[in-house]
Design a protein around this motif. Structure first.
Motif, PDB file in Angstrom:
ATOM      1  N   GLU A 195      20.335 111.487   1.804  1.00 59.69           N
ATOM      2  CA  GLU A 195      21.384 112.206   2.538  1.00 59.69           C
ATOM      3  C   GLU A 195      20.837 113.523   3.075  1.00 59.69           C
ATOM      4  OE1 GLU A 195      25.507 113.759   1.108  1.00 59.69           O
ATOM      5  OE2 GLU A 195      25.216 111.724   0.343  1.00 59.69           O
ATOM      6  N   ALA A 196      20.038 114.207   2.211  1.00 60.49           N
ATOM      7  CA  ALA A 196      19.452 115.479   2.645  1.00 60.49           C
ATOM      8  C   ALA A 196      18.528 115.241   3.846  1.00 60.49           C
ATOM      9  CB  ALA A 196      18.684 116.117   1.490  1.00 60.49           C
ATOM     10  N   ASN A 202      17.903 115.972  10.044  1.00 58.54           N
ATOM     11  CA  ASN A 202      17.909 115.567  11.458  1.00 58.54           C
ATOM     12  C   ASN A 202      19.029 116.218  12.260  1.00 58.54           C
ATOM     13  OD1 ASN A 202      15.679 113.904  11.378  1.00 58.54           O
ATOM     14  ND2 ASN A 202      16.874 112.192  10.554  1.00 58.54           N
ATOM     15  N   GLU A 203      20.082 116.634  11.530  1.00 59.34           N
ATOM     16  CA  GLU A 203      21.224 117.239  12.246  1.00 59.34           C
ATOM     17  C   GLU A 203      21.006 118.723  12.515  1.00 59.34           C
ATOM     18  OE1 GLU A 203      24.564 116.486   9.673  1.00 59.34           O
ATOM     19  OE2 GLU A 203      24.269 114.317   9.860  1.00 59.34           O
ATOM     20  N   SER A 217      19.768 122.095  14.016  1.00 57.75           N
ATOM     21  CA  SER A 217      19.371 122.443  15.382  1.00 57.75           C
ATOM     22  C   SER A 217      17.893 122.855  15.439  1.00 57.75           C
ATOM     23  CB  SER A 217      20.264 123.592  15.857  1.00 57.75           C
ATOM     24  OG  SER A 217      19.597 124.341  16.830  1.00 57.75           O
ATOM     25  N   ASP A 218      17.249 122.482  16.546  1.00 58.25           N
ATOM     26  CA  ASP A 218      15.847 122.859  16.740  1.00 58.25           C
ATOM     27  C   ASP A 218      15.671 124.378  16.808  1.00 58.25           C
ATOM     28  OD1 ASP A 218      15.197 120.258  16.745  1.00 58.25           O
ATOM     29  OD2 ASP A 218      14.789 120.079  18.902  1.00 58.25           O
ATOM     30  N   SER A 219      16.774 125.083  16.999  1.00 54.70           N
ATOM     31  CA  SER A 219      16.677 126.543  17.118  1.00 54.70           C
ATOM     32  C   SER A 219      16.112 127.184  15.846  1.00 54.70           C
ATOM     33  CB  SER A 219      18.045 127.137  17.438  1.00 54.70           C
ATOM     34  OG  SER A 219      18.918 126.892  16.359  1.00 54.70           O
ATOM     35  N   VAL A 220      16.161 126.469  14.721  1.00 55.44           N
ATOM     36  CA  VAL A 220      15.633 127.070  13.481  1.00 55.44           C
ATOM     37  C   VAL A 220      14.094 127.013  13.455  1.00 55.44           C
ATOM     38  CG1 VAL A 220      17.703 126.402  12.160  1.00 55.44           C
ATOM     39  CG2 VAL A 220      15.672 124.948  12.059  1.00 55.44           C
ATOM     40  N   ILE A 221      13.526 126.088  14.235  1.00 54.27           N
ATOM     41  CA  ILE A 221      12.074 125.862  14.122  1.00 54.27           C
ATOM     42  C   ILE A 221      11.254 127.127  14.362  1.00 54.27           C
ATOM     43  CG2 ILE A 221      10.088 124.548  15.026  1.00 54.27           C
ATOM     44  CD1 ILE A 221      12.030 122.176  15.411  1.00 54.27           C
ATOM     45  N   PRO A 222      11.448 127.821  15.487  1.00 54.96           N
ATOM     46  CA  PRO A 222      10.601 129.012  15.715  1.00 54.96           C
ATOM     47  C   PRO A 222      10.720 130.036  14.584  1.00 54.96           C
ATOM     48  CG  PRO A 222      12.045 128.585  17.607  1.00 54.96           C
ATOM     49  CD  PRO A 222      12.402 127.597  16.574  1.00 54.96           C
TER      50      PRO A 222
END
Ligand SMILES: Nc1ncnc2c1ncn2[C@@H]1O[C@H](COP(=O)(O)OP(=O)(O)OP(=O)(O)O)[C@@H](O)[C@H]1O
Length: 637
Positions: A517-518, A523-524, A526-531
């Protein structure tokens, strides 16, 4: 001599196996759909031929002869114009069920474009909405709901109903039987055979009666008529018990086109003189077998008998189950030349093929401990409906399960409505219900059905398990049974379901499910956390001795709330505790039996300190939590 071991999970089904199963189910479903589609396709092709003939006989405009590709804008305009004409021409065309949309009149040019574009779409999918005599407002409404093509039962029955036949329709749960009658009825009323003689104006008597066995289902079907009928300017109302009469009476007084309701309240309104069925054009028995069950049948017969001339009324019966006794009763209500569309037929499997059907042995006393584990392992984070046999056990179970609410016939109607809408909107994830929720309810994201014991008849099994795996999605149905008391072989035989047998989920299974589940939740994000987190992630990768997948596993464990498996009990999730398994070499019938066994080898204060003792579902062992510091004492004991 009893043995105590640190509880280790029986090898749970790997995510891989699950995925394979899911994709297999999908493949089977796809194959089944394809087969059905092929037969429907043939029909539609025939229609296409005749529609092409019609086109040839109408004189084509030379300007348009090469215009195969149109811009979207042009298409929209053509549709708009056609929509307007369509309204105007309704009364002229109402009695001929021909081509309301192909009707060549003043705007011939634009209409030709429209027809050609429809042809283009037809090439794409034989069941595309544009291949059916569905008018523009309905098409748009379907599109806004994400419906571009009809499901097989809908495609198969649409013309039969629109062309005036009585019909018995059967398809497995969740395959769109509601729209199978809603769409052609609405078209017939506004544009088809029923349009010319349909009553209109203030105080009009209804043209359509839809009978359903439960209040919740009546509300749900009413919502569909509101949406799609509303798009055509038709008024509907819902009549069911437990709610005040005056608002219902007022609606009827003002006049409605469609009445949806449960037999008891409909009968009351008839007796009070609020309802007049003499001008009825359609009678629908949804969940027909349930409607015709003993006890209901007298009311139903009385209600259906109120039409003036049965030969002028179309009667439609739909259900996923039509036991043989229904056939005898059908003869009373349907015309001799009725059509039948049966997508289940003599196939062995009567239940939903999109559902993984599982059985699990479990004693009554272990239910409340086992169910949360089943939910953790099999609900994929979605909603769960639990079915009990009695109203009392529904209330009791809902009281002990975290975040669960009960739904049954003894609960006040207003509360029933609040509960169901809370469940639909995701305010809580677990509904514990009696058979009031077994039929027809269509609730998004119900991933898991748990039946606390085998139901009395196979129809109940089929409908309950069918609350998941709807509209092509997959789901899981777990049926619990007490090996000493219950037997599900009749259900297995009559439903054609080949049950998967599993044992109770072990603590490590639950941790694995939490991990899966984690992983999905990651996958849900947001890509905004990546940087923002990337530098820390790279630093971790560069400085750690662990492989990237080990590090990711740790991150998932953290996300699932597991910082250190050993120090956190999998049973009660208590820090500093570990779950152990006690086996005595013979069945453990009760917790006191387990306590007795422990007292023979361990000091009283240690026995007193254990937490959450529960019996395993197979009755052969007990699990409980002990403080990590005491683990050696217990293992030595
Ligand atoms: N053509 C379609 N395309 C996509 N979704 C559809 C289509 N027709 C119906 N649905 C959706 O499929 C779901 C199941 O439909 P419905 O409730 O009518 O099933 P059913 O066959 O009556 O099931 P049950 O036997 O359980 O009552 C609904 O959410 C409905 O909106």
């Amino acid at each position: 001599m009893p043995s105590i071991v640190v509880a280790a999970a029986a090898e749970p089904q790997s995510a891989d196996t699950n995925n394979k199963k899911k994709s297999m189910k999908k493949a089977e479903y796809a194959a089944e759909m394809e087969e059905i589609n092929n037969s429907v396709e043939k029909k539609v092709k025939k229609e296409k031929k005749s529609s092409k003939k019609t086109k040839l006989t109408s004189e084509p405009d030379p300007d348009d002869s090469n215009s195969v590709k149109k811009t979207k804008e042009k298409k929209r305009k053509a549709l708009e114009i056609d929509g307007d004409d369509f309204k105007e021409e309704r009364s002229e065309t109402s009695s001929e069920m021909g081509e309301p949309m192909n009707n060549l009149g003043k705007n011939k040019k634009k209409k030709m474009k429209f027809v050609e574009e429809d042809e283009e779409e037809k090439e794409e999918d034989p069941n595309a909405v544009s291949n059916f005599r569905i008018s523009q407002p309905l098409r748009e409404m379907l599109k806004s709901k994400g419906i571009e093509a009809l499901f097989p039962i809908q495609a198969m029955t649409f013309n039969m109903i629109l062309d005036g036949s009585d019909l018995v329709g059967r398809a497995r749960t969740g395959q769109g039987k509601t729209l199978a009658f809603v769409l052609p009825i609405l078209e017939s009323l506004t544009n088809g055979p029923a349009a010319a003689s349909r009553k209109t104006g203030y105080g009009r008597a209804p043209s359509v009666l839809v009978l359903l066995p439960t209040r919740e289902l009546a509300t749900q079907v009413h919502a569909d008529f509101e949406v799609y009928g509303g798009a055509l300017g038709l008024k509907s109302c819902c009549l069911y018990g437990g709610s005040p009469y005056p608002p219902q009476q007022n609606q009827l007084k003002r006049g409605v086109d469609i009445v949806i309701g449960t037999p008891g309240r409909i009968k009351d309104h008839l007796e009070r003189g609020n309802l007049d069925f003499r001008g009825l054009k359609f009678r629908v028995l949804d969940e027909a077998d349930e409607m015709l069950r003993m006890g209901f049948v007298e009311d139903v017969e009385l209600i259906l008998g109120k039409v003036e001339d049965p030969s002028k009324v179309q009667t439609l019966l739909f259900s996923a189950t039509l036991p043989s006794w229904v056939k005898q009763i059908q003869a009373k209500f349907l015309k001799q030349d009725k059509k039948t569309a049966d997508l289940v037929g003599n196939e062995k499997m009567k239940a939903s093929t999109n559902v993984r059907h599982i059985v699990l042995p479990c004693s009554v006393s272990a239910r409340s401990q086992l169910i949360p584990d089943i939910i953790q392992c099999y609900s994929s984070g979605g909603r769960t409906i639990i079915f009990t046999e009695t109203k009392d056990s529904a209330s009791t179970l809902a009281g002990v399960l975290p975040g669960a609410r009960a739904l049954h016939g003894d609960i006040q109607q207003a509360t029933r409505e609040v509960t169901l809408s809370g469940f639909r909107s995701g305010k809580f994830q677990t509904l514990v219900a009696t058979n009031v929720a077994a039929r027809g309810l269509d609730i998004d994201d119900v991933q898991l059905i748990i039946q606390c014991e085998p139901p009395r008849d196979v129809e109940a099994y089929i409908h309950r398990s069918g609350r998941t795996g709807r509209a092509g999605k997959s789901g899981v149905a777990v049926m619990l049974y007490d090996p000493r008391k219950s037997n599900f072989s009749r259900i297995e035989r009559e439903s054609g379901v080949k049950f998967e047998h599993i044992s109770a989920p072990q603590p490590a299974d639950i941790a694995k499910a939490a991990g899966a589940e984690a992983a999905e939740k990651i996958n849900e994000i947001s890509d905004s956390v990546i940087p923002v987190f990337k530098a820390a992630a790279e630093e971790l990768l560069n400085t750690s001795d662990l492989s990237p997948s080990d590090l990711l596993a740790k991150a998932l464990a953290k996300a699932a709330g597991y910082s250190e498996i050993k120090s956190r009990s999998l049973l009660t999730s208590m820090e500093g505790y570990v779950t152990v398994l006690l086996e005595c070499g013979k069945p453990i019938y009760s917790p006191s039996f387990a306590y007795g066994a422990l007292r023979r080898f361990l000091p009283e204060d240690k026995v007193e300190s254990i937490k959450g003792l529960a019996l395993t579902a197979d009755g052969k062992a007990a699990v409980f939590d002990v403080a990590v510091a005491d683990l050696d004492t217990f293992l030595a004991g």
